[in-house]
Design an enzyme around this catalytic site. Structure first.
Site, PDB file in Angstrom:
ATOM      1  N   LEU A   1      30.935  36.850  46.338  1.00 46.41           N
ATOM      2  CA  LEU A   1      30.479  36.701  44.952  1.00 46.41           C
ATOM      3  C   LEU A   1      31.636  36.213  44.067  1.00 46.41           C
ATOM      4  CD1 LEU A   1      28.272  37.164  42.770  1.00 46.41           C
ATOM      5  CD2 LEU A   1      29.091  39.523  42.579  1.00 46.41           C
TER       6      LEU A   1
ATOM      7  N   GLU B   1      34.970  34.656  42.341  1.00 44.42           N
ATOM      8  CA  GLU B   1      35.629  33.348  42.399  1.00 44.42           C
ATOM      9  C   GLU B   1      36.922  33.417  41.598  1.00 44.42           C
ATOM     10  OE1 GLU B   1      32.896  30.257  41.253  1.00 44.42           O
ATOM     11  OE2 GLU B   1      31.520  30.765  42.897  1.00 44.42           O
TER      12      GLU B   1
ATOM     13  N   SER C   1      34.959  39.762  36.920  1.00 46.60           N
ATOM     14  CA  SER C   1      34.043  40.679  36.232  1.00 46.60           C
ATOM     15  C   SER C   1      32.834  39.926  35.695  1.00 46.60           C
ATOM     16  CB  SER C   1      34.772  41.376  35.078  1.00 46.60           C
ATOM     17  OG  SER C   1      35.864  42.118  35.572  1.00 46.60           O
TER      18      SER C   1
ATOM     19  N   TRP D   1      39.090  36.530  46.837  1.00 48.35           N
ATOM     20  CA  TRP D   1      39.194  37.969  47.143  1.00 48.35           C
ATOM     21  C   TRP D   1      38.199  38.419  48.203  1.00 48.35           C
ATOM     22  CZ3 TRP D   1      43.456  39.405  44.976  1.00 48.35           C
ATOM     23  CH2 TRP D   1      43.814  38.915  43.718  1.00 48.35           C
TER      24      TRP D   1
ATOM     25  N   THR E   1      36.882  40.063  51.234  1.00 48.26           N
ATOM     26  CA  THR E   1      37.216  40.980  52.330  1.00 48.26           C
ATOM     27  C   THR E   1      36.629  40.412  53.625  1.00 48.26           C
ATOM     28  OG1 THR E   1      37.203  42.854  50.821  1.00 48.26           O
ATOM     29  CG2 THR E   1      36.946  43.366  53.168  1.00 48.26           C
TER      30      THR E   1
ATOM     31  N   GLY F   1      56.988  65.900  47.221  1.00 48.41           N
ATOM     32  CA  GLY F   1      58.319  65.647  46.663  1.00 48.41           C
ATOM     33  C   GLY F   1      58.874  64.314  47.165  1.00 48.41           C
ATOM     34  N   GLY F   2      60.180  64.290  47.457  1.00 47.07           N
ATOM     35  CA  GLY F   2      60.832  63.053  47.902  1.00 47.07           C
ATOM     36  C   GLY F   2      60.221  62.505  49.177  1.00 47.07           C
TER      37      GLY F   2
ATOM     38  N   GLU G   1      34.356  45.791  43.727  1.00 48.80           N
ATOM     39  CA  GLU G   1      32.908  45.955  43.477  1.00 48.80           C
ATOM     40  C   GLU G   1      32.629  46.381  42.041  1.00 48.80           C
ATOM     41  OE1 GLU G   1      30.484  47.484  46.623  1.00 48.80           O
ATOM     42  OE2 GLU G   1      31.844  46.696  48.156  1.00 48.80           O
TER      43      GLU G   1
ATOM     44  N   THR H   1      35.254  46.549  38.452  1.00 53.53           N
ATOM     45  CA  THR H   1      36.355  47.437  38.049  1.00 53.53           C
ATOM     46  C   THR H   1      35.760  48.675  37.359  1.00 53.53           C
ATOM     47  OG1 THR H   1      36.559  46.490  35.847  1.00 53.53           O
ATOM     48  CG2 THR H   1      37.846  45.425  37.608  1.00 53.53           C
TER      49      THR H   1
HETATM   50  C1  LIG Z   1      41.320  44.124  47.914  1.00 54.43           C
HETATM   51  C2  LIG Z   1      40.161  43.446  47.230  1.00 54.43           C
HETATM   52  C3  LIG Z   1      39.005  43.149  47.960  1.00 54.43           C
HETATM   53  C4  LIG Z   1      37.934  42.500  47.354  1.00 54.43           C
HETATM   54  N1  LIG Z   1      36.822  42.171  48.094  1.00 54.43           N
HETATM   55  C5  LIG Z   1      35.851  41.404  47.543  1.00 54.43           C
HETATM   56  C6  LIG Z   1      34.748  40.931  48.346  1.00 54.43           C
HETATM   57  O1  LIG Z   1      34.643  41.224  49.542  1.00 54.43           O
HETATM   58  N2  LIG Z   1      33.819  40.130  47.765  1.00 54.43           N
HETATM   59  C7  LIG Z   1      33.877  39.772  46.438  1.00 54.43           C
HETATM   60  O2  LIG Z   1      32.996  39.049  45.979  1.00 54.43           O
HETATM   61  N3  LIG Z   1      34.908  40.219  45.646  1.00 54.43           N
HETATM   62  C8  LIG Z   1      35.882  41.015  46.171  1.00 54.43           C
HETATM   63  N4  LIG Z   1      36.938  41.451  45.392  1.00 54.43           N
HETATM   64  C9  LIG Z   1      37.016  41.021  43.999  1.00 54.43           C
HETATM   65  C10 LIG Z   1      36.783  42.139  42.988  1.00 54.43           C
HETATM   66  O3  LIG Z   1      35.440  42.487  42.968  1.00 54.43           O
HETATM   67  C11 LIG Z   1      37.315  41.613  41.644  1.00 54.43           C
HETATM   68  O4  LIG Z   1      38.728  41.617  41.745  1.00 54.43           O
HETATM   69  C12 LIG Z   1      36.857  42.449  40.480  1.00 54.43           C
HETATM   70  O5  LIG Z   1      35.474  42.296  40.290  1.00 54.43           O
HETATM   71  C13 LIG Z   1      37.595  42.083  39.184  1.00 54.43           C
HETATM   72  O6  LIG Z   1      37.623  40.698  38.978  1.00 54.43           O
HETATM   73  P1  LIG Z   1      39.021  39.995  38.630  1.00 54.43           P
HETATM   74  O7  LIG Z   1      40.006  40.407  39.667  1.00 54.43           O
HETATM   75  O8  LIG Z   1      38.755  38.556  38.463  1.00 54.43           O
HETATM   76  O9  LIG Z   1      39.492  40.641  37.273  1.00 54.43           O
HETATM   77  P2  LIG Z   1      39.035  40.212  35.811  1.00 54.43           P
HETATM   78  O10 LIG Z   1      37.553  40.131  35.730  1.00 54.43           O
HETATM   79  O11 LIG Z   1      39.814  39.047  35.369  1.00 54.43           O
HETATM   80  O12 LIG Z   1      39.483  41.493  34.983  1.00 54.43           O
HETATM   81  C14 LIG Z   1      40.834  41.716  34.556  1.00 54.43           C
HETATM   82  C15 LIG Z   1      40.845  43.011  33.740  1.00 54.43           C
HETATM   83  O13 LIG Z   1      39.998  42.868  32.592  1.00 54.43           O
HETATM   84  C16 LIG Z   1      39.034  43.913  32.570  1.00 54.43           C
HETATM   85  N5  LIG Z   1      37.797  43.398  31.991  1.00 54.43           N
HETATM   86  C17 LIG Z   1      37.150  42.234  32.284  1.00 54.43           C
HETATM   87  N6  LIG Z   1      36.052  42.104  31.533  1.00 54.43           N
HETATM   88  C18 LIG Z   1      35.981  43.227  30.757  1.00 54.43           C
HETATM   89  C19 LIG Z   1      35.064  43.697  29.756  1.00 54.43           C
HETATM   90  N7  LIG Z   1      33.972  43.004  29.416  1.00 54.43           N
HETATM   91  N8  LIG Z   1      35.336  44.890  29.146  1.00 54.43           N
HETATM   92  C20 LIG Z   1      36.435  45.609  29.491  1.00 54.43           C
HETATM   93  N9  LIG Z   1      37.335  45.214  30.422  1.00 54.43           N
HETATM   94  C21 LIG Z   1      37.103  44.041  31.054  1.00 54.43           C
HETATM   95  C22 LIG Z   1      38.861  44.327  34.022  1.00 54.43           C
HETATM   96  O14 LIG Z   1      38.346  45.638  34.145  1.00 54.43           O
HETATM   97  C23 LIG Z   1      40.291  44.210  34.519  1.00 54.43           C
HETATM   98  O15 LIG Z   1      40.999  45.374  34.168  1.00 54.43           O
HETATM   99  C24 LIG Z   1      38.013  42.147  45.971  1.00 54.43           C
HETATM  100  C25 LIG Z   1      39.164  42.459  45.239  1.00 54.43           C
HETATM  101  C26 LIG Z   1      40.224  43.091  45.851  1.00 54.43           C
HETATM  102  C27 LIG Z   1      41.452  43.397  45.020  1.00 54.43           C
END
Ligand SMILES: Cc1cc2nc3c(=O)[nH]c(=O)nc-3n(C[C@H](O)[C@H](O)[C@H](O)COP(=O)(O)OP(=O)(O)OC[C@H]3O[C@@H](n4cnc5c(N)ncnc54)[C@H](O)[C@@H]3O)c2cc1C
Length: 392
Positions: free
Chosen positions: A133, A135, A140, A166, A168, A348-349, A372, A374
Site C-alpha cells: 500500500l 509509497e 499516512s 517499506w 515487508t 541497568g548497564g 500499519e 502510525t
Molecule cells: C519496518 C516497516 C515495515 C513496513 N511494512 C509495510 C508493508 O508491509 N506494507 C506497507 O504498505 N507499508 C509498510 N510500512 C509503511 C508504514 O505503514 C508507514 O511507514 C506508515 O504508514 C507511516 O507512513 P510514513 O512513513 O510515510 O510517514 P508519514 O505519513 O510521512 O508520517 C510522518 C509523521 O507524521 C505523522 N502524521 C502524518 N499525518 C498525520 C496527521 N494527519 N495527523 C497527525 N500526525 C500525522 C505520522 O504519525 C508520523 O509521525 C512499513 C514501515 C516500516 C517502518
C-alpha cells in the site's frame, strides 16, 4: 476454560483444538524460533526455513477457511498463537501477521474461482506474501498513492507502473497484494491486484537499513510495466482502498498481538534478572522501586492482551471491531515501547548491551508504533468513531 502457562500468562481458549495449537506453537517457538534469534537479527538474516516449518505445521493460514487450506480458527485463537511467535522472535511474528494481512483481500473479496486458484498455495503451500500500500510520497495519506494500473491490449490485461515503499518481505515475497490507481484521484480511484512475486518488470531495491527488525527485509518495490490479467483483479474496480482499510482493521490486531508478545518477553527477561542480580547484599527484586516498576510493566502487558482479545472476540462475533482494533494497536504498541524501555532499566548497564535481548526488544518496539498506521493515525481513527470526521 482458563489455563496458565509456565510464564503465568492466563489463556482462555475456546476449544481443545485451540489448546493443542497453542501447545504446538510454544513447542516450535522454544525449540526452533527463539534459538538463534539474536545472532540472525544481528546478521540481518531472514529465517525463511522457519516460515516453511510454520506452513507445514498449519500455522500460516490460521484464521482462514479450511476449504481453501486455512486453519478455520477464530481470531481470538490466531492472535494468541501470534503472541507466542512474537515473544520468541518478533521478525517471525511480524512475518506471519503481514502474510495473513496479504491473504485478506483474496480471501474476503476474491471470487470463488480466484480463491480456488490461489488461496490453497498461499495459506498452506509454503508461499509468503507482501502487502503493498505505502509509497515514497504516500504513507499516512495512503489514498494519495500514485502507482498506476492501466488496461491494455485486446485481452484487457492490466499494466502496473510505479513504486511501493517499506514493503515487508519486499524482494522475497511469492505474491503481492497491490493497491494501484485505476481511476481518478482519491480513495475511489484505487483497485487491488494479486501480483506474482516473480512477475516480469517487478524488482526490489536493496533492503532498508533499519534500527531493528533486520531479519525482516523491508524494501521498495518497482513496478515497470508489470502485466497481470483481469483475473488477478481483487474486488471491483475502485474498491481497492476499502479493501486495503478492511484488511488493515484485522492486520492491526496482528500488530497488537505482536506487541503483547514482545512486551511479555521483555517482562519475563526483567523478572528473571531482578531475581538473580544482587546489590546491597540482596536481590534487586527486593527493592520497592523495582517491584513497582515490574508491577506496572506486567499491568500494561495484561491490559493490552485484554484489549487485543476483546477486539478479536468482537470480530469473531461478526460485530464492528474497527474502533477497538485501533485502540488495541495504539495501546499495545505504546505499552510495548514503555515495557521494553523499562526492561532495559531493570537490567541497568547490562540492559544496554547486546549480551541481553532487551535492547533489541526496545528497538523492535519502536517499529510497532509506526507500521500499519502510525499511532497518531490510530488516534485519528478512534476520534472519528467518537466525534465524526474532521470538518475542513
Ligand atoms: C519496518 C516497516 C515495515 C513496513 N511494512 C509495510 C508493508 O508491509 N506494507 C506497507 O504498505 N507499508 C509498510 N510500512 C509503511 C508504514 O505503514 C508507514 O511507514 C506508515 O504508514 C507511516 O507512513 P510514513 O512513513 O510515510 O510517514 P508519514 O505519513 O510521512 O508520517 C510522518 C509523521 O507524521 C505523522 N502524521 C502524518 N499525518 C498525520 C496527521 N494527519 N495527523 C497527525 N500526525 C500525522 C505520522 O504519525 C508520523 O509521525 C512499513 C514501515 C516500516 C517502518
Amino acid at each position: 476454560m482458563a489455563e496458565w502457562n509456565a510464564d503465568g500468562v492466563e489463556r482462555r481458549l475456546p476449544t481443545d483444538e485451540a489448546r493443542e495449537l497453542l501447545a504446538l506453537t510454544r513447542d516450535i517457538a522454544r525449540r526452533e524460533i527463539a534459538p538463534g534469534a539474536a545472532e540472525e537479527e544481528a546478521a540481518g538474516r531472514f529465517p525463511r526455513e522457519l516460515f516453511a516449518l510454520l506452513s507445514r505445521s498449519g500455522l500460516l493460514g490460521l484464521p482462514y477457511d479450511p476449504v481453501y487450506g486455512g486453519g478455520g480458527q477464530p481470531y481470538e485463537v490466531y492472535l494468541q498463537v501470534l503472541e507466542e511467535l512474537a515473544a520468541a522472535r518478533l521478525t517471525v511474528g511480524l512475518g506471519v501477521s503481514v502474510h495473513t494481512l496479504s491473504c485478506h483481500a483474496l480471501a474476503r473479496y476474491g471470487t470463488d474461482e480466484q480463491r480456488a486458484a490461489h488461496l490453497p498455495a498461499m495459506l498452506g503451500g509454503g508461499l509468503l506474501g507482501a502487502y503493498c500500500l505505502s509509497e515514497p510520497s504516500a504513507g499516512s495519506d495512503a489514498a494519495a498513492l500514485r502507482t498506476r494500473a492501466v488496461r491494455e491490449g485486446a485481452d484487457g490485461d492490466w499494466v502496473i507502473d510505479g513504486a511501493k515503499a517499506w514493503i515487508t518481505h519486499g524482494g522475497i515475497a511469492d505474491f503481492c497484494t497491490v493497491m494501484a490507481r485505476t481511476g481518478g484521484p482519491g480513495a475511489r480511484g484505487i483497485t487491488a491486484f494479486l501480483v506474482p512475486g516473480d512477475a516480469p518488470g517487478l524488482s526490489a531495491a536493496p533492503p532498508e537499513r533499519k534500527m531493528g527488525m533486520k531479519g525482516s527485509p523491508t524494501a521498495q518495490l518497482h513496478f515497470d510495466g508489470v502485466r497481470v490479467p483481469d483475473a488477478r483483479r481483487l474486488g471491483a474496480e475502485g474498491q481497492g482502498f476499502t479493501i486495503a482499510l478492511d484488511a488493515l482493521d484485522s492486520g492491526r490486531l496482528g500488530i497488537a498481538a505482536c506487541a503483547v508478545g514482545l512486551g511479555q518477553a521483555a517482562l519475563d527477561e526483567a523478572v528473571a534478572y531482578a531475581r538473580e542480580r544482587r546489590q546491597f547484599g540482596r536481590p534487586i527484586a527486593d527493592f520497592q522501586g523495582l517491584r513497582f516498576l515490574l508491577a506496572d510493566m506486567a499491568t500494561r502487558v495484561e491490559a493490552g492482551r485484554a484489549l487485543c482479545l476483546e477486539a478479536a472476540r468482537l470480530r469473531d462475533e461478526g460485530r464492528p471491531f474497527g474502533r477497538c482494533a485501533a485502540m488495541a494497536k495504539l495501546f499495545c504498541t505504546d505499552a510495548a515501547m514503555q515495557v521494553t524501555t523499562d526492561a532495559v532499566q531493570v537490567l541497568g548497564g547490562y540492559g544496554y548491551t547486546a549480551d541481553f535481548p532487551v535492547e533489541r526488544y526496545l528497538r523492535e518496539a519502536k517499529m510497532l508504533q509506526i507500521v500499519e498506521g502510525t499511532n497518531q493515525i490510530q488516534r485519528m481513527v478512534i476520534a472519528r468513531h467518537l466525534v465524526g470526521p474532521e470538518s475542513r
